[in-house]
Design an enzyme around this catalytic site. Structure first.
Site, PDB file in Angstrom:
ATOM      1  CB  CYS A  33      -0.887   0.049   1.256  1.00  0.00           C
ATOM      2  SG  CYS A  33      -1.945  -1.381   1.519  1.00  0.00           S
ATOM      3  CG  ASP A 432      12.776  37.046 -13.758  1.00  0.00           C
ATOM      4  OD1 ASP A 432      11.902  37.551 -13.035  1.00  0.00           O
ATOM      5  OD2 ASP A 432      12.526  36.436 -14.804  1.00  0.00           O
TER       6      ASP A 432
END
Length: 465
Positions: A33, A432
């Site tokens: 699981c 930037d």
């Protein structure tokens, strides 16, 4: 890998953020699981832990039908690690073993088959064939549940070499038959050629920010986007594809139209990379909030991811001509309509064409002689000839050296390629404009970014708001 005691503590807490990092097998039931599975907590002495679903399958465990561990997000390690195991996992997810075999995988990575197998078993508990087999089983389940194709066609589309191998694998992995996996949903409700998927992730995820980022840089004809969707054409190993991504309640809804269903694995991997769905926001947030000056911005914008890309070569061209600018996007639109591959109205039912998406990005061998700036032709030539590698097998530092050796290639463009094409989590672009504004607003400087390693790519997403 966590210690077994720590992993059991995670299992006890049902913490979904660890899904995909490891898998839990219960010896008394023979089932494995996710850590978040809601089933009853097994006793500690009955539990075994595995680094991969393939290792659990190889040990004889079957996938849980309740939590579906085969659909868990990928381990965030493969986004961060640039070693041979991380790159091998990316290539296997891209379907390379099905296309070229383990020999092709080893050649891409520059290893012998024996060396590669030894390394993967040491790191993941399973060799390349077992990892590819787990991928094929997941592909088959997806196609059975979302298409009306005959099981025989699905077997080969999923990557199996024989029908018997297909049936045996589904019986071993899911303890059921192809007919049972298909379920009772009427075939008429499964449009041929269209695959609907749920792409899982570790919350939180700011999808609106991702879609807005992609929309601001979208190229007419190639892609279209809005605050709640993104659609584009894909160049895939066996043909064209069209992907549409939308937010779901706890997943990303993904609709794929593929000219060849064998391209399901690379299409899914590229969509996941585009939206950075395998990242673990917990690790990133915990690290970035240690900086008291950056912490408020991180807390104010939870779930920020680093936008990736579906095609590294395309991203390299976009970075070179600067798709952040109007002029750059205009040039790209010209190249797409002049040299791109037209998206046919009907490569197979249903109609393939989508509003606003008319072309796939030009192939690099076509761009070599295109009416484009000379540096773009040179970059396309290097990519087409294999002088520079930007695929999942690429070493980031080696790719950077190769790119910088090309004419007209700036360091800023290479940094953007590392950021979006190569998935580098530690890129920083101090020039930037949005990042500059964010730094100034918080009273920070570019030098402060050193404190945010190795997650500077994510820090930029919180700065550029």
């Amino acid at each position: 890998m966590l210690s077994d005691d720590d992993a059991y503590a995670v299992l006890r807490s049902r913490d979904g953020r660890f899904d995909g990092r490891f898998f839990v097998a219960v010896v008394t039931t023979g089932i494995f699981c996710r850590p978040s599975c809601p089933a009853a907590l097994p006793k500690r002495e009955n539990v075994r832990f595995f680094r991969s679903s393939a290792a659990a399958m190889g040990a004889g465990f079957r996938a849980c039908k309740r939590c579906r561990p085969d659909t868990a997000p990928g381990s965030p390690e493969w986004n961060v690690r640039a070693d041979v195991t991380g790159r091998a996992m990316q290539l296997i997810a891209d379907g390379l073993v099905d296309r070229e075999g383990v020999t092709g995988l080893a050649a891409k990575l520059g290893y012998s088959e024996r060396q590669l197998r030894r390394q993967l078993i040491a790191d993941l508990g399973a060799g390349p064939q077992a990892l590819a087999r787990a991928q094929r089983a997941a592909n088959a389940r997806t196609l059975l549940e979302t298409t009306s194709l005959p099981a025989g066609e699905i077997a080969f589309a999923a990557g199996f070499s024989t029908i018997r191998q297909f049936n045996d694998t589904l019986r071993q992995v899911y303890s059921t038959t192809p007919t049972s996996l298909r379920g009772s949903r009427p075939a008429a409700h499964r449009p041929p050629g269209v695959i609907h998927l749920r792409l899982t992730y570790r919350p939180p995820l700011d999808l609106r920010h991702l879609f807005e980022y992609l929309a601001a840089r979208s190229i007419p004809g190639l892609e279209e986007a809005g605050p709640d969707f993104y659609r584009r054409a894909l160049n895939l190993p066996h043909g064209l594809g069209l992907a549409t991504l939308r937010p779901g309640p706890s997943y990303v809804s993904c609709e794929l139209r593929l000219a060849d269903l064998k391209d399901l694995p690379p299409a899914v991997r590229r969509c996941r990379h585009l939206l950075d769905l395998d990242a673990d926001p917990r690790d990133i947030t915990d690290h970035l909030t240690r900086d008291p000056l950056l912490a408020p911005a991180v807390v104010a914008t939870p779930g920020r991811r680093v936008p990736g890309h579906v095609d590294p070569a395309e991203m390299a061209i976009r970075a070179l001509v600067n798709d952040e600018t109007t002029a750059g996007r205009a040039l790209l639109a010209h190249l797409i309509h002049a040299c791109g591959t037209p998206v046919p109205p009907e490569p197979g039912p249903p109609p393939f064409l989508a509003d606003g998406v008319t072309h796939a990005f030009p192939r690099m061998d076509v761009l070599v002689n295109a009416d484009a700036p000379a540096p773009a032709n040179a970059l396309a030539r290097a990519l087409a000839a294999g002088v520079v590698h930007l695929g999942p097998e690429a070493d980031r530092d080696q790719a950077e050296r190769g790119l910088l050796a090309l004419p007209g290639m700036s360091r800023e463009a290479v940094a953007r390629i590392r950021l979006r094409a190569l998935g580098d989590p530690d890129v920083f672009l101090p020039t930037d404009p949005a990042v500059e504004r964010g730094l100034s607003h918080l009273g920070l400087t570019a030098e402060d970014s050193q404190r945010w390693r190795p997650w500077r790519s994510y820090a930029m997403q919180h700065l550029a708001t």
